[in-house]
Scaffold this active site. Structure first.
Site, short mmCIF file in Angstrom:
data_model
loop_
_atom_site.label_atom_id
_atom_site.label_comp_id
_atom_site.label_asym_id
_atom_site.label_seq_id
_atom_site.Cartn_x
_atom_site.Cartn_y
_atom_site.Cartn_z
N ALA A 269 0.87 -1.19 0.00
CA ALA A 269 0.00 0.00 0.00
C ALA A 269 0.90 1.23 0.00
O ALA A 269 0.88 2.05 0.90
CB ALA A 269 -0.91 -0.02 1.23
N HIS B 202 -23.91 20.31 24.03
CA HIS B 202 -23.30 19.45 25.06
C HIS B 202 -24.28 18.35 25.44
O HIS B 202 -25.46 18.62 25.57
CB HIS B 202 -22.98 20.30 26.30
CG HIS B 202 -22.45 19.49 27.44
ND1 HIS B 202 -21.15 19.04 27.49
CD2 HIS B 202 -23.05 19.04 28.57
CE1 HIS B 202 -20.98 18.35 28.60
NE2 HIS B 202 -22.11 18.34 29.28
#
Length: 462
Positions: A266, A441
C-alpha cells in the site's frame, strides 16, 4: 455519434462531471471499461468502509462487557464480511447506473482513447472499435495501486488493495507496506478481525501526511490492538518460494527477516495514463500527471483532465469538485478555482483521523505566529460516556488575525466533524467567532470549541 462532452472514466470525478454537464444542458456520454463508479465505489472508498464497519461491530462485541452487556461467543465469519462489502459496492454501482439513465447520459462500455480532432476511440470487450466526436473531452481515468520493483504483486502472496478486499480466507499473519490511509485502514481491519499484523513505514511517522501528534496517537492506538509498527524502515525484498513470505526489512536497528502469509503493498498509487492516446494528441504530462490550468484544461484546447490523473490530492471528493468546476467552465459559467489547502483528508481507522489546512510544522514554516489549542477526548463527557476516550482535537490559529489555519483530529467520528472546520475556513471564521459559536453538550464536536478555548487561554474543562 457526436456529443457536447465525452468523459473517459466513471469514477467520482467522471460520473459527477457527466451529471453536472447534463444538468447544464450538454449532450453527454461517459466511457467506462469496468464498472460504473470506478475504483472508489467498487474497490475503494465504499467497500472498505463496509469492511471497517464489520471490524468495528466485532470490536464492540469483544468489548461488550465494558458497557455492562454480557455476550457469549461471537465469531467473525470472514467470507460473510467480504460478501457484505461486495453487496454494498454493487448497490452503489447500480445507483450510478440509475443516475446515468435519469440524467440521459449515454454509457459507452469499453476502453477509451483520445484522438486528434476531438475524437474518442472506444474498443469494447469483443475488440470492436467505434469512434465518437465531441466538442469537449474530459479525461478522468484515475489511478491504480503502485507497484514497486522489490514488491512485484502476484495477486496471491504479494497483493494490492483490490485483492485485500476479497481474500478467500483470513490470513493468520500479514505485513502491510505503507501507512497512508489505505495501508492503515487495512492494518486496522485485519488486526481487529484477528490477523497478526506488522506495518512497515519508510518515513519516521505512520500516516506521514498528518500532524506529528496525530501520527504518534495512531501509533499508540495501533500498538494497543497488537499491530507491530515499524517506522523509518524499508522492505528490501520478499521471498515467496516457501509456503508464506519471508520479508527482509531494513530497520534503524539493522536488517531483520519477518515471516508472514501475505504482504499487502500500500505504497501509493500510479495513474492510468498508458495507451490512452495522450502522446498522439500532444497532451503534456509531467511525473505521471496530466498538466492542466486551474479549470482543468490541458495544453490542447477542448481536452480536459480531472481527478487522480492530475496534480492535487488523490481523493474522491477532490475529483468530484474538479469535475464540477471543469464542466461549469466549459458551459460558460464562472466557477472559482479549487482551494487545495481547504480539502479535508480522512482515514477511517479506529480511532478515525481527519484533518484540513496546515499542520503546526507547515504553519511555522510559512512564518505564521501561532495560537495552538489541543483538547483531549479523555476530558470530553460524551467521549467518556461512549467509551471512546482515545484521541484529541488540535486547532491552529494565526495569532495576528485569528485566521483558522488548520485542524487535526483523531478520535471516534472525527471524519464527520471535520466539515465544520472546512466551512469555517471557507467563511474566513476567526478564533474568537469559533469560541463564541455555542456547541451542543454533550457531543464530541464541542471539543472544537474547547480546543479553540485552549488556544486563547480561556479553557474551562481542562
Amino acid at each position: 455519434m457526436s456529443y457536447d462532452l465525452i468523459v473517459i472514466g466513471s469514477g467520482p470525478g467522471g460520473y459527477v462531471a457527466a451529471i453536472r454537464a447534463s444538468q447544464l444542458g450538454l449532450k453527454t456520454a461517459i466511457v467506462e471499461r469496468e464498472n460504473l463508479g470506478g475504483i472508489c465505489l467498487n474497490w475503494g472508498c465504499i467497500p472498505t468502509k463496509a469492511l471497517l464497519k464489520s471490524a468495528q461491530v466485532f470490536e464492540y462485541l469483544k468489548h461488550a462487557a465494558d458497557y455492562g452487556i454480557k455476550v457469549t461467543g461471537g465469531d467473525a465469519d470472514f467470507s460473510a464480511v467480504v460478501k457484505r462489502s461486495r453487496d454494498v459496492a454493487d448497490g452503489m454501482s447500480k445507483g450510478v447506473q440509475f443516475l446515468m439513465k435519469k440524467n440521459k447520459i449515454d454509457v459507452i462500455k469499453g476502453f477509451g482513447k483520445v484522438k486528434s480532432g476531438k475524437k474518442v476511440e472506444v474498443k469494447d470487450d469483443a475488440g470492436k472499435v467505434t469512434v465518437y466526436d465531441a466538442k469537449n473531452i474530459i479525461i478522468a481515468v484515475g489511478a491504480r495501486s503502485r507497484a514497486l520493483p522489490n514488491l512485484p504483486q502476484d495477486g496471491k502472496k504479494i497483493i494490492g488493495y483490490r485483492e485485500a478486499m476479497v481474500l478467500p480466507k483470513m490470513p493468520k499473519t500479514m505485513l502491510v507496506v505503507g501507512s497512508g490511509a489505505i495501508g492503515s485502514e487495512f492494518a486496522y481491519f485485519y488486526a481487529t478481525m484477528g490477523t497478526k499484523v506488522t506495518q512497515v513505514e519508510f518515513m519516521p511517522n505512520i500516516v506521514p501526511v498528518e500532524d506529528e501528534e496525530v501520527s504518534k496517537q495512531l501509533e499508540k492506538s495501533f500498538k494497543k490492538i497488537g499491530i507491530d509498527v515499524m517506522t523509518s524502515s524499508e522492505v528490501l525484498s520478499v521471498d515467496t518460494k516457501g509456503d508464506g513470505c519471508k520479508v527482509k526489512v531494513k530497520t534503524p536497528k539493522g536488517e531483520q527477516i519477518i515471516d508472514c502469509e501475505i504482504v499487502l503493498s500500500a505504497v501509493g498509487i500510479q495513474t492510468n495514463l498508458e495507451n490512452i492516446g495522450l502522446e498522439e494528441v500532444g497532451i503534456v504530462t509531467d511525473k505521471g500527471k496530466i498538466i492542466t490550468n486551474p479549470y482543468y484544461q490541458t495544453n490542447m484546447p477542448g481536452y480536459y483532465a480531472i481527478g487522480d490523473c492530475v496534480g492535487g490530492q488523490a481523493l474522491a471528493h477532490v475529483a468530484s469538485a474538479e469535475g464540477i468546476i471543469c464542466v461549469e467552465k466549459i458551459a460558460g459559467h464562472h466557477p472559482e478555482p479549487l482551494d487545495y489547502n481547504n480539502i479535508p483528508g480522512c482515514t477511517y481507522t479506529s480511532p478515525e483521523i481527519a484533518s484540513v489546512g496546515y499542520t503546526e510544522k507547515q504553519a511555522k514554516e510559512k512564518g505564521y505566529e501561532l495560537k495552538v489549542g489541543k483538547f483531549p477526548f479523555s476530558a470530553s463527557g460524551k467521549a467518556s460516556a461512549a467509551g471512546s476516550k482515545d484521541g484529541f482535537i488540535k486547532v491552529i490559529y494565526d495569532a495576528k488575525y485569528g485566521e483558522l489555519l488548520g485542524a487535526h483530529m483523531i478520535g471516534a467520528n472525527v471524519t464527520e466533524m471535520i466539515a465544520e472546520i472546512v466551512v469555517a475556513r471557507k467563511l474566513e471564521t476567526t478564533g474568537h467567532e469559533m469560541l463564541r459559536a455555542v456547541h451542543p453538550h454533550p457531543t464530541m464536536s464541542e471539543a472544537v470549541m474547547e480546543a479553540t478555548a485552549v488556544a486563547y487561554g480561556e479553557v474551562i474543562h481542562l
